[in-house]
Design a protein around this motif. Structure first.
Motif, PDB file in Angstrom:
ATOM      1  N   MET B   1     -19.094 -23.237  18.393  1.00  0.00           N
ATOM      2  CA  MET B   1     -20.455 -22.908  18.813  1.00  0.00           C
ATOM      3  C   MET B   1     -20.535 -22.756  20.326  1.00  0.00           C
ATOM      4  SD  MET B   1     -23.346 -24.878  16.734  1.00  0.00           S
ATOM      5  CE  MET B   1     -22.116 -25.442  15.596  1.00  0.00           C
ATOM      6  N   PHE B 157     -24.596 -19.112   7.713  1.00  0.00           N
ATOM      7  CA  PHE B 157     -24.536 -17.883   8.510  1.00  0.00           C
ATOM      8  C   PHE B 157     -25.742 -17.811   9.453  1.00  0.00           C
ATOM      9  CE2 PHE B 157     -22.994 -16.824   4.169  1.00  0.00           C
ATOM     10  CZ  PHE B 157     -21.646 -16.741   4.460  1.00  0.00           C
ATOM     11  N   GLN B 231     -21.265 -25.046   0.021  1.00  0.00           N
ATOM     12  CA  GLN B 231     -20.085 -25.248   0.880  1.00  0.00           C
ATOM     13  C   GLN B 231     -20.264 -26.313   1.968  1.00  0.00           C
ATOM     14  OE1 GLN B 231     -17.525 -23.036  -0.697  1.00  0.00           O
ATOM     15  NE2 GLN B 231     -17.285 -21.943   1.226  1.00  0.00           N
TER      16      GLN B 231
ATOM     17  N   MET C   1     -20.568 -32.833  18.848  1.00  0.00           N
ATOM     18  CA  MET C   1     -21.151 -31.586  18.305  1.00  0.00           C
ATOM     19  C   MET C   1     -20.400 -31.163  17.035  1.00  0.00           C
ATOM     20  SD  MET C   1     -21.590 -27.957  20.150  1.00  0.00           S
ATOM     21  CE  MET C   1     -21.924 -28.654  21.738  1.00  0.00           C
ATOM     22  N   MET C   2     -21.156 -30.763  16.045  1.00  0.00           N
ATOM     23  CA  MET C   2     -20.516 -30.345  14.782  1.00  0.00           C
ATOM     24  C   MET C   2     -20.406 -28.823  14.715  1.00  0.00           C
ATOM     25  SD  MET C   2     -22.291 -32.712  11.900  1.00  0.00           S
ATOM     26  CE  MET C   2     -21.598 -31.898  10.454  1.00  0.00           C
ATOM     27  N   GLU C   3     -19.265 -28.356  14.230  1.00  0.00           N
ATOM     28  CA  GLU C   3     -19.097 -26.916  14.003  1.00  0.00           C
ATOM     29  C   GLU C   3     -19.445 -26.597  12.552  1.00  0.00           C
ATOM     30  OE1 GLU C   3     -17.967 -24.582  16.103  1.00  0.00           O
ATOM     31  OE2 GLU C   3     -17.633 -25.911  17.825  1.00  0.00           O
ATOM     32  N   ILE C   4     -19.802 -25.350  12.275  1.00  0.00           N
ATOM     33  CA  ILE C   4     -20.014 -24.942  10.885  1.00  0.00           C
ATOM     34  C   ILE C   4     -18.654 -24.864  10.195  1.00  0.00           C
ATOM     35  CG2 ILE C   4     -20.813 -23.089   9.378  1.00  0.00           C
ATOM     36  CD1 ILE C   4     -22.795 -22.382  11.607  1.00  0.00           C
ATOM     37  N   PRO C   5     -18.447 -25.614   9.132  1.00  0.00           N
ATOM     38  CA  PRO C   5     -17.126 -25.621   8.501  1.00  0.00           C
ATOM     39  C   PRO C   5     -16.891 -24.410   7.590  1.00  0.00           C
ATOM     40  CG  PRO C   5     -18.574 -27.164   7.405  1.00  0.00           C
ATOM     41  CD  PRO C   5     -19.381 -26.531   8.502  1.00  0.00           C
ATOM     42  N   TYR C   6     -15.650 -24.202   7.251  1.00  0.00           N
ATOM     43  CA  TYR C   6     -15.218 -23.179   6.262  1.00  0.00           C
ATOM     44  C   TYR C   6     -15.573 -21.751   6.657  1.00  0.00           C
ATOM     45  CZ  TYR C   6     -15.283 -27.620   3.859  1.00  0.00           C
ATOM     46  OH  TYR C   6     -15.125 -28.942   3.566  1.00  0.00           O
ATOM     47  N   HIS C  11     -12.883 -23.880   1.305  1.00  0.00           N
ATOM     48  CA  HIS C  11     -13.441 -25.180   0.920  1.00  0.00           C
ATOM     49  C   HIS C  11     -12.555 -25.783  -0.158  1.00  0.00           C
ATOM     50  CE1 HIS C  11     -16.264 -27.948  -1.023  1.00  0.00           C
ATOM     51  NE2 HIS C  11     -17.029 -27.863   0.055  1.00  0.00           N
ATOM     52  N   GLU C  13     -13.164 -27.661  -2.749  1.00  0.00           N
ATOM     53  CA  GLU C  13     -13.626 -27.618  -4.143  1.00  0.00           C
ATOM     54  C   GLU C  13     -13.743 -26.201  -4.681  1.00  0.00           C
ATOM     55  OE1 GLU C  13     -17.218 -29.891  -4.835  1.00  0.00           O
ATOM     56  OE2 GLU C  13     -16.320 -31.533  -3.682  1.00  0.00           O
ATOM     57  N   THR C  14     -14.387 -25.319  -3.916  1.00  0.00           N
ATOM     58  CA  THR C  14     -14.612 -23.965  -4.419  1.00  0.00           C
ATOM     59  C   THR C  14     -13.406 -23.071  -4.178  1.00  0.00           C
ATOM     60  OG1 THR C  14     -15.600 -23.315  -2.320  1.00  0.00           O
ATOM     61  CG2 THR C  14     -17.098 -24.061  -4.028  1.00  0.00           C
ATOM     62  N   GLY C  15     -12.564 -23.434  -3.187  1.00  0.00           N
ATOM     63  CA  GLY C  15     -11.426 -22.589  -2.859  1.00  0.00           C
ATOM     64  C   GLY C  15     -11.810 -21.320  -2.130  1.00  0.00           C
ATOM     65  N   LEU C  16     -13.014 -21.280  -1.574  1.00  0.00           N
ATOM     66  CA  LEU C  16     -13.491 -20.054  -0.929  1.00  0.00           C
ATOM     67  C   LEU C  16     -13.952 -20.354   0.486  1.00  0.00           C
ATOM     68  CD1 LEU C  16     -15.758 -18.874  -3.850  1.00  0.00           C
ATOM     69  CD2 LEU C  16     -13.704 -17.695  -3.110  1.00  0.00           C
ATOM     70  N   TYR C  17     -13.777 -19.383   1.386  1.00  0.00           N
ATOM     71  CA  TYR C  17     -14.454 -19.528   2.685  1.00  0.00           C
ATOM     72  C   TYR C  17     -15.841 -18.920   2.552  1.00  0.00           C
ATOM     73  CZ  TYR C  17     -12.546 -14.797   3.294  1.00  0.00           C
ATOM     74  OH  TYR C  17     -12.201 -13.483   3.114  1.00  0.00           O
ATOM     75  N   ASN C  18     -16.741 -19.329   3.452  1.00  0.00           N
ATOM     76  CA  ASN C  18     -18.169 -19.007   3.300  1.00  0.00           C
ATOM     77  C   ASN C  18     -18.447 -17.529   3.049  1.00  0.00           C
ATOM     78  OD1 ASN C  18     -18.649 -21.655   3.784  1.00  0.00           O
ATOM     79  ND2 ASN C  18     -19.159 -21.378   5.937  1.00  0.00           N
ATOM     80  N   ALA C  19     -17.848 -16.669   3.895  1.00  0.00           N
ATOM     81  CA  ALA C  19     -18.224 -15.258   3.854  1.00  0.00           C
ATOM     82  C   ALA C  19     -17.799 -14.604   2.541  1.00  0.00           C
ATOM     83  CB  ALA C  19     -17.611 -14.522   5.024  1.00  0.00           C
TER      84      ALA C  19
END
Lengths: 97, 614, 197
Positions: B1, B157, B231, C1-6, C11, C13-19
């Motif tokens: 970020m 997003f 997620q 500060m936290m970043e948005i993960p994946y 991930h 569990e799902t085995g998918l990245y966000n996009a």
């Protein structure tokens, strides 16, 4: 996915491409046969479904996709079928007919 | 970020922000303004219904708006802030309504024309549903609260989130602009049924364009919500440990994702009908104002629009109600100091409700001549969908049993929601059976029914949410005394407005009468109720002023509280500061060890155990 | 500060990245959009007293060529992604350029097709057949244009990301590809429905 894996995939892509071309020619050819509308629709839709599933399964890698995606798509498919069927059934069931 | 967060420009920080909290507030302010505007339209309509053809007292309607606008503008000197944005909007609104109402094509000699009445009606529905309630419930509450409750740093997003707000904004502005085009705004009802809408004035085209933007906004938003919830949940926060509010937002997002596209398709087809001269929804042999339409027009079917419209609009009803149920559940669990009764059954009922909402839509179309087979199908599904609704409502009532209830403003609104939503739901049953629907269809009964669901139902829940989460945004509570006046006033006024509608509807009064039924034989015995309802509506407006004042006054003057004033268990209250950190929300990555509502656990020293406590 | 993960790692569990999950949800909504249009098409066609055979008034050879073009662009798209997977950036550029150009070819052919119709006096308002033809192919055309804008971005400015984050850039091409293949898939159904039946 390793590099070798990708290389074997490329062969698959090429053969899918060939299959799609063949099916395209086939469906155009059938359309020139002057079949009755029932047969024509059935054949055209079968070919389209085969082509569509080839694209979805191999180009979009659906065949080796994660479970979540399957669930989402199954749900979508259920609603898709509902959306296709119910208005048509309602229209066929109209009192005026 | 962004590592340079301290140097962010004003525009990037507050206008084109990618922070879910700012976007949530943007959604909140915009949709509250639209709610006010949509309500304002109906107060104007109610004049015509109570006193048909009498000169409209424009000043009485415009001056209060102007007054509040000016007060808000100067409330803190000339400092710029949310209050001045709202103040300017209200002054603009006052000016615009003056301009629109004084035009001869709308109100010659201050007497309302039927065309203008129809515009007000259509736009009231559209604005309340698509620009008021849904953006407030999903855009504002969902955006602000969901990432906090699941322990996420932001939505999945952020850029998409920003664009969905701006799509919504453009769609809203398009709708407003439509009041100024020749012929005025859309006037074919919020359902926009063809063939009327196909041949309506230009306003309808803008309505369709506005809808395309709003639908796009909803689609982007729903994708974002689903990904965020699936997620980005904190470690240990399994699905069955999610606060019920998150569940309702999750199911709502699926409804938006899959039900909205068919309306977009229908909108495109209607746009083609209006702009490119096609006739998807125009049947053959149509005669308009005595002239038959040209030979190439025709062959379409108006029923197609109804199918596609209600394929969205029925699930949309659940989009309106589910987040409200979620808010009420949070407030009730917190203020009864005990776990929600039957959390699992609530979750499963919600999922089932979401699924079933896709196969009940044609109960809006019983009068279109569907055959008995299809009729029976939709009656059965409609009766089935009432079961999960009853499950949810019963679980919430049972949650009250044996609790040591704290009566505060959010809780009052949540408690009032239960019976009001109950009335709304139960009055819906006769509409779901085609026999009784023959009598009730398109009468004021329908209006009374869905307003009970949406106004003292959903909107009360949203008020509960605003009073409940206000300290999260400002670290101050809203004033309790003003809040209680707001509640009791609104509660009484709402019932004075909507209950007589049920009576008028049962008497057979049609919902679209411009003169309130004066020339309508059925209406004579219930005509006196028109004035009662109108006075109710204006009183409701009066009591909302307490809310507006409270909302802005409490930002600086409200009672200062700590980070978790309600002693809540969920992450949004327990694990973050108020307001949460600008980027990333949480100082430490939260981890979850327990369910969402561990209140009054035997043997514990406090009466609540936060989800992230080991 | 936290970043948005994946954002690029899958991930657990799902085995998918966000996009990737996101684009599939978007495609699901697109299925419903085109599904509604197909429903409309079927309802209107079943209800019509007469419906011309597409092949008699539309140009089937041109449309067949367009089908071939679009399918070819799908294979070049998937090859561009495969090239990135094999770490061959220059090959990626070639395949992506081809994908974009094939998109251009598709649109040019479409333009000639539309133009010929207009010349013969066929407009959306002519009859229900042309109304559905222009609406469905037009909306599909808009989807093609949307995909081409994305592809052009990844061909030019967007490709800078390859130097900073290879994995994420490859993911982005996968996403763009999924959308592009979907547009191809829609055409596979539109082609027989409008032109051949």
């Amino acid at each position: 996915m390793s590099v070798n894996n990708v290389k074997s995939h490329i062969k698959v892509y090429i053969s899918i491409f060939v299959a799609l071309m063949v099916l395209t020619v086939l469906t155009v050819f059938v359309s020139y046969l002057e079949l009755s509308i029932g047969y024509a629709v059935t054949i055209a839709m079968i070919v389209a479904v085969i082509k569509g599933s080839l694209v979805a399964n191999y180009f979009m890698h659906l065949i080796s996709e994660k479970k979540v995606i399957y669930w989402v798509l199954i749900l979508t498919l259920v609603f898709f079928v509902i959306l296709m069927l119910l208005p048509i059934l309602s229209t066929l069931d109209q009192v005026s007919r | 970020m962004d590592n340079h967060q301290h140097h962010e420009s004003f525009v990037k920080k507050y206008i084109f922000s990618q922070d879910h909290k700012i976007i949530g507030i943007q959604y909140g302010i915009t949709s509250l303004l639209f709610l006010l505007f949509g309500f304002y339209l109906v107060t104007v309509m109610r004049w015509q219904l109570a006193y048909p053809m009498e000169a409209f007292p424009l000043e009485r309607f415009v001056y209060p708006l102007l007054g509040i606008g000016v007060i808000l503008l100067f409330i803190r000197g000339l400092k710029i802030g949310i209050h001045s944005v709202v103040g300017v909007s209200l002054i603009l609104l006052a000016g615009v309504s003056w301009y629109v109402a004084t035009r001869d094509e709308n109100m010659p000699n201050r007497i309302m024309l039927p065309e203008f009445y129809n515009q007000l009606g259509a736009m009231h529905g559209t604005i309340m549903v698509f620009l008021g309630v849904v953006p407030l419930a999903v855009g504002a509450f969902g955006n602000y609260i969901v990432p906090l409750q699941i322990g996420a740093p932001d939505m999945a997003f952020p850029k998409l989130n920003m664009s969905s707000y701006w799509c919504f904004f453009v769609g809203g502005v398009t709708m407003l602009v439509s009041f100024f085009v020749p012929g005025g705004a859309a006037n074919s009802g919020w359902t926009s049924y063809p063939p009327l809408s196909d041949i309506a004035t230009t306003g309808q085209t803008l309505w369709l364009l506005g809808m395309v933007f709003l639908i796009t906004s909803s689609l982007l938003g729903s994708v974002n919500f689903i990904i965020t919830i699936v997620q980005l949940r904190a470690k240990g926060l399994s699905f069955m440990r999610l606060p019920f509010f998150v569940w309702t937002q999750f199911v709502t997002s699926f409804l938006l994702l899959l039900a909205f596209p068919p309306l977009e398709a229908a909108g495109i087809l209607q746009l083609m009908d209006r702009v490119a001269g096609t006739s998807f929804f125009l049947p053959s042999g149509l005669v308009v104002s005595g002239d038959p339409l040209p030979a190439n027009i025709g062959g379409g079917t108006p029923l197609l629009w109804q199918h596609l419209f209600w394929f969205l609009a029925h699930p949309e009803v659940y989009v309106l109600i589910l987040p409200a149920l979620g808010i009420v559940a949070e407030v009730i669990a917190n203020n009864t100091r005990k776990p929600l009764w039957g959390y699992k059954s609530l979750v499963y009922a919600t999922i089932f409700l979401g699924f079933m909402s896709f196969i009940v839509w044609a109960h809006h179309m019983f009068m279109t001549g569907m055959g008995s087979t299809i009729n029976a199908f939709f009656q059965i599904t409609t009766m089935i969908i009432s079961i999960p609704s009853i499950v949810i409502l019963s679980a919430m009532f049972l949650s009250l049993y044996g609790g040591s209830i704290r009566i505060n403003t959010p809780m009052l609104f949540a408690l009032a929601f239960l019976p009001m939503f109950g009335i709304g739901g139960l009055t819906g049953l006769p509409l779901g059976l085609s026999t009784s629907d023959i009598h009730l269809h398109d009468t004021y009964y329908v209006i009374g029914h869905f307003h009970y669901v949406v106004a003292p139902g959903t909107i009360f829940a949203l008020f509960a949410g605003i009073y409940y989460w206000y300290p999260k945004l400002t670290k101050r509570k809203m004033n309790e005394a003003l809040g209680k006046i707001h509640f009791w006033g609104s509660f009484v006024a709402m019932n004075v407005i909507f209950f007589p509608m049920l009576i008028q509807g049962l008497a057979g009064v049609s919902r679209r009468l411009y003169d309130g039924g004066q020339t309508y034989a059925h209406a004579q015995s219930v005509l006196y109720l028109n004035e009662v309802m109108s006075i109710g509506a204006w009183s409701l407006a009066f009591f909302q002023m307490f809310f507006i004042v409270n909302l802005f006054l409490s930002i600086k003057k409200g009672k200062e509280v700590d980070d978790n004033p309600w002693e809540a268990t969920t992450l949004d209250w327990a694990a973050t500061t108020s307001p949460p950190l600008a980027h990333g929300n949480f100082a430490q990555v939260p981890e979850v060890y327990r369910g969402p509502y561990e209140y009054s656990v035997p043997g514990s020293d406090k009466d609540f155990i936060p989800q992230h406590q080991q | 500060m936290m970043e948005i993960p994946y954002t690029s790692k899958p991930h657990s569990e799902t085995g998918l990245y966000n996009a990737k999950f996101g684009i599939w949800l978007f495609i699901a909504s697109e299925v419903m959009l085109f599904g509604a249009l197909f429903t409309a098409y079927i309802l209107l066609r079943v209800g019509a007293s007469e419906w011309p055979k597409g092949a008699e008034i539309l140009n089937v050879p041109l449309a067949t060529i367009n089908t071939v073009v679009l399918i070819s662009s799908s294979i070049t798209m998937v090859m561009s992604w495969a090239s990135l997977k094999m770490n061959e950036f220059s090959k990626y550029k070639v395949y992506m350029l081809l994908t974009f150009l094939l998109g251009v070819v598709f649109l040019v052919i479409k333009f000639f097709e539309y133009n010929a119709k207009f010349h013969h006096g066929y407009f959306p308002s002519t009859n229900m057949f042309f109304a559905t033809y222009f609406t469905l192919t037009g909306l599909h055309g808009l989807h093609v244009i949307g995909g081409m804008i994305v592809n052009f971005y990844f061909l030019t400015i967007g490709s800078k990301m390859w130097n900073t984050d290879k994995e994420r850039f490859t993911n982005r091409i996968e996403i763009a590809g999924l959308y592009w293949h979907f547009v191809d898939l829609v055409w596979i159904f539109l082609f027989p429905a409008l032109y051949l039946l």
